[in-house]
Design a protein around this motif. Structure first.
Motif, PDB file in Angstrom:
ATOM      1  N   LEU A  67       0.943  -1.286  -0.016  1.00 21.66           N
ATOM      2  CA  LEU A  67       0.060   0.121   0.021  1.00 21.66           C
ATOM      3  C   LEU A  67       0.952   1.192   0.010  1.00 21.66           C
ATOM      4  CD1 LEU A  67      -2.331  -0.882   2.913  1.00 21.66           C
ATOM      5  CD2 LEU A  67      -3.002  -0.985   0.229  1.00 21.66           C
ATOM      6  N   SER A  69       0.462   5.815   0.395  1.00 23.68           N
ATOM      7  CA  SER A  69      -0.327   6.892   0.605  1.00 23.68           C
ATOM      8  C   SER A  69       0.600   8.181   0.361  1.00 23.68           C
ATOM      9  CB  SER A  69      -1.195   6.914   1.947  1.00 23.68           C
ATOM     10  OG  SER A  69      -1.753   8.295   2.370  1.00 23.68           O
ATOM     11  N   PRO A  82      -5.141   8.524  -0.844  1.00 25.34           N
ATOM     12  CA  PRO A  82      -5.311   7.461   0.522  1.00 25.34           C
ATOM     13  C   PRO A  82      -4.836   6.475   0.037  1.00 25.34           C
ATOM     14  CG  PRO A  82      -7.499   8.597  -0.405  1.00 25.34           C
ATOM     15  CD  PRO A  82      -6.443   9.193  -1.395  1.00 25.34           C
ATOM     16  N   GLN A 129      -5.652   6.824   9.493  1.00 29.64           N
ATOM     17  CA  GLN A 129      -5.763   6.211   8.077  1.00 29.64           C
ATOM     18  C   GLN A 129      -5.503   4.752   7.877  1.00 29.64           C
ATOM     19  OE1 GLN A 129      -5.061   6.594   3.158  1.00 29.64           O
ATOM     20  NE2 GLN A 129      -4.294   8.272   4.774  1.00 29.64           N
ATOM     21  N   GLN A 132      -7.506   2.522  10.157  1.00 34.57           N
ATOM     22  CA  GLN A 132      -9.039   2.486   9.685  1.00 34.57           C
ATOM     23  C   GLN A 132      -8.882   1.589   8.475  1.00 34.57           C
ATOM     24  OE1 GLN A 132     -10.283   6.561   8.851  1.00 34.57           O
ATOM     25  NE2 GLN A 132     -10.686   6.940  11.064  1.00 34.57           N
ATOM     26  N   TYR A 133      -7.975   1.858   7.295  1.00 34.85           N
ATOM     27  CA  TYR A 133      -8.087   0.820   6.300  1.00 34.85           C
ATOM     28  C   TYR A 133      -7.635  -0.584   6.784  1.00 34.85           C
ATOM     29  CZ  TYR A 133      -6.627  -0.201   1.691  1.00 34.85           C
ATOM     30  OH  TYR A 133      -6.732  -1.213   0.343  1.00 34.85           O
ATOM     31  N   SER A 134      -7.004  -0.806   7.882  1.00 32.35           N
ATOM     32  CA  SER A 134      -6.617  -2.198   8.090  1.00 32.35           C
ATOM     33  C   SER A 134      -7.737  -2.801   8.656  1.00 32.35           C
ATOM     34  CB  SER A 134      -5.414  -2.184   9.116  1.00 32.35           C
ATOM     35  OG  SER A 134      -4.263  -1.805   8.373  1.00 32.35           O
ATOM     36  N   HIS A 136     -11.139  -2.088   8.103  1.00 32.35           N
ATOM     37  CA  HIS A 136     -12.196  -2.245   7.175  1.00 32.35           C
ATOM     38  C   HIS A 136     -11.869  -3.373   6.018  1.00 32.35           C
ATOM     39  CE1 HIS A 136     -13.619   1.769   8.721  1.00 32.35           C
ATOM     40  NE2 HIS A 136     -14.488   1.029   9.240  1.00 32.35           N
ATOM     41  N   THR A 137     -10.645  -3.217   5.576  1.00 35.81           N
ATOM     42  CA  THR A 137     -10.062  -4.259   4.470  1.00 35.81           C
ATOM     43  C   THR A 137      -9.782  -5.344   5.054  1.00 35.81           C
ATOM     44  OG1 THR A 137      -9.552  -2.101   3.320  1.00 35.81           O
ATOM     45  CG2 THR A 137      -8.792  -4.174   2.567  1.00 35.81           C
ATOM     46  N   TRP A 144      -3.375  -8.955   6.805  1.00 36.59           N
ATOM     47  CA  TRP A 144      -3.412  -7.530   7.214  1.00 36.59           C
ATOM     48  C   TRP A 144      -3.133  -7.490   8.720  1.00 36.59           C
ATOM     49  CZ3 TRP A 144      -3.837  -3.222   4.489  1.00 36.59           C
ATOM     50  CH2 TRP A 144      -4.285  -3.695   2.922  1.00 36.59           C
TER      51      TRP A 144
END
Length: 441
Positions: A67, A69, A82, A129, A132-134, A136-137, A144
């Motif tokens: 990833l 950003s 993002p 961020q 939150q990404y970790s 939800h994804t 993850w």
């Protein structure tokens, strides 16, 4: 650009790195785009990012950057990108670099301390961020749950002052997911008149100890220097276990074991989609010949290699060479008449003699006009003279494929016990090997 389907049935998996890059962190890049320095650093940073992303997005094999950003700090903090996956997202990533490039390089700022606060806020925002990404994804995903993040802050201010601000601002923050925070100071001649250190700050400058969470690195304002820092992201960031055991013979039942880590020196050309004449495979002469457009047969036209530079033989590093070499000899083609063949033979002999006596190698570049469907990426080869009437032709990796490798000369002497252990194992082993395998020595 994508030839992965063409390589799917090949043995290209053999060039993958020994590990599967299981612990590669997500990456955050925070770029300070403040005048007056931004006018000088903008093109350099953006060009380096363009070069790096063009390579990172097209490297086949295990995922090296899961990833990415991107934040920009100008009049305010702005998240230009993002977290997104790097592979397959080149167009989007380059558009974000163009957006970064469009930030004006002239104007005024409201104090350097305000800029430091924005940098600190960008780091905090990126960590939130990522969390939150970790969540939800990667819900329920073991991959993850083990992922961490590294943040790189690119600044033209005094790096130690930025480090001090970040250490102070992050001391009460949950940094469990942060593997590393790097402050990258770009050196230049810009005037930060507002940041003349106070006497108190000057006294504490020498005693400043960088925290384990914040590191400082200084680089020159050049595309190559910044590109080299970014290429560290492509190297394995594991460290969970050793990669290699060197076993040395011993009188004891168990051999002496030296445990080592391995590090890539360059990205294998087999992992990137390039023109056929790059020399990804070097097992036969066919691998060096261009393919005729619209045909599966090898072209009858000879490959053209243009000499572009002479190199000192003792200045060539073997780590930038790859593949198997080919032997180059003067042609015996029957279609040439005798006079032309003899003249060519003498030219070949003169070239071989000149390079050998002057201890030089010849750097060659594939002529783009002789490559079908040339894409702007040129093949390079090294021509090495031998004692016989011949050369060795070896593929050379281009700068784009080279990864950072800084191995300082060690001033530390080994301990007497370790020296005795190794000498006992290596010295008799060498003598025995010479007697039993004289050809290999």
């Amino acid at each position: 650009m994508d030839n992965r389907s063409r390589r799917a049935g090949s043995s290209s998996n053999l060039v993958y790195w020994a590990s599967s890059f299981p612990r590669q962190p997500a990456r955050v890049l925070v770029v300070e785009a403040l005048p007056p320095a931004w006018a000088d650093t903008c093109a350099v940073i953006c060009d380096a990012m363009d070069n790096f992303l063009s390579l990172a997005c097209n490297v086949d094999g295990p995922c090296r950057i899961p990833l990415l950003s991107l934040y920009a700090i100008s009049r305010q903090q702005e998240c230009l990108l993002p977290f997104v996956k790097v592979r397959g997202n080149l167009a989007r990533l380059l558009s974000c670099v163009d957006e970064l490039r469009s930030i004006p390089g002239e104007g005024c700022i409201r104090g350097v301390s305000r800029a430091g606060e924005l940098l600190q806020q960008a780091v905090l925002d990126s960590l939130q961020q990522f969390k939150q990404y970790s969540r939800h994804t990667g819900a329920g995903s073991q991959a993850w749950s083990n992922l961490s993040v590294e943040v790189t802050v690119v600044t033209s201010q005094f790096g130690r002052a930025i480090v001090r601000q970040l250490e102070t601002g992050l001391k009460d923050t949950d940094l469990v997911s942060l593997r590393r925070l790097l402050v990258l100071q770009i050196d230049g001649a810009w005037d930060w008149a507002q940041e003349i250190p106070s006497p108190e700050a000057a006294q504490s400058e020498d005693s400043l100890m960088l925290g384990t969470e914040v590191e400082l690195q200084r680089v020159e304002n050049s595309v190559l220097a910044i590109e080299t820092v970014l290429k560290v992201w492509l190297q394995e960031q594991g460290g969970d276990r050793e990669h290699l055991h060197l076993l040395l013979p011993s009188d004891n039942p168990n051999p002496v074991c030296v445990k080592c880590d391995m590090q890539e020196r360059l990205i294998s050309p087999a992992l990137i989609p390039l023109t056929p004449n790059l020399g990804v495979k070097t097992e036969s002469i066919r691998d060096f010949l261009p393919v005729a457009k619209g045909s599966t047969n090898q072209s009858s036209a000879p490959q053209k290699l243009k000499a572009i530079k002479t190199l000192r033989a003792d200045g060539v590093c073997e780590s930038v060479l790859y593949g198997l070499p080919l032997i180059i000899r003067p042609t015996t083609c029957w279609q040439l008449d005798w006079d032309e063949m003899e003249a060519n033979h003498h030219l070949f002999l003169a070239l071989c003699h000149t390079l050998r006596t002057q201890e030089l190698f010849l750097l060659l570049q594939a002529d783009p006009s002789s490559a079908a469907g040339a894409s702007g990426v040129n093949s390079h080869y090294l021509l090495q003279p031998s004692m016989s009437l011949s050369f060795l032709l070896k593929p050379v990796a281009s700068r784009e494929l080279m990864l950072p490798s800084s191995m300082p000369v060690s001033a530390q002497d080994p301990s007497p016990d370790a020296m005795q252990t190794v000498q006992v194992t290596v010295t008799p082993f060498k003598h025995e090997y010479c007697m039993s395998h004289p050809v290999l020595i």
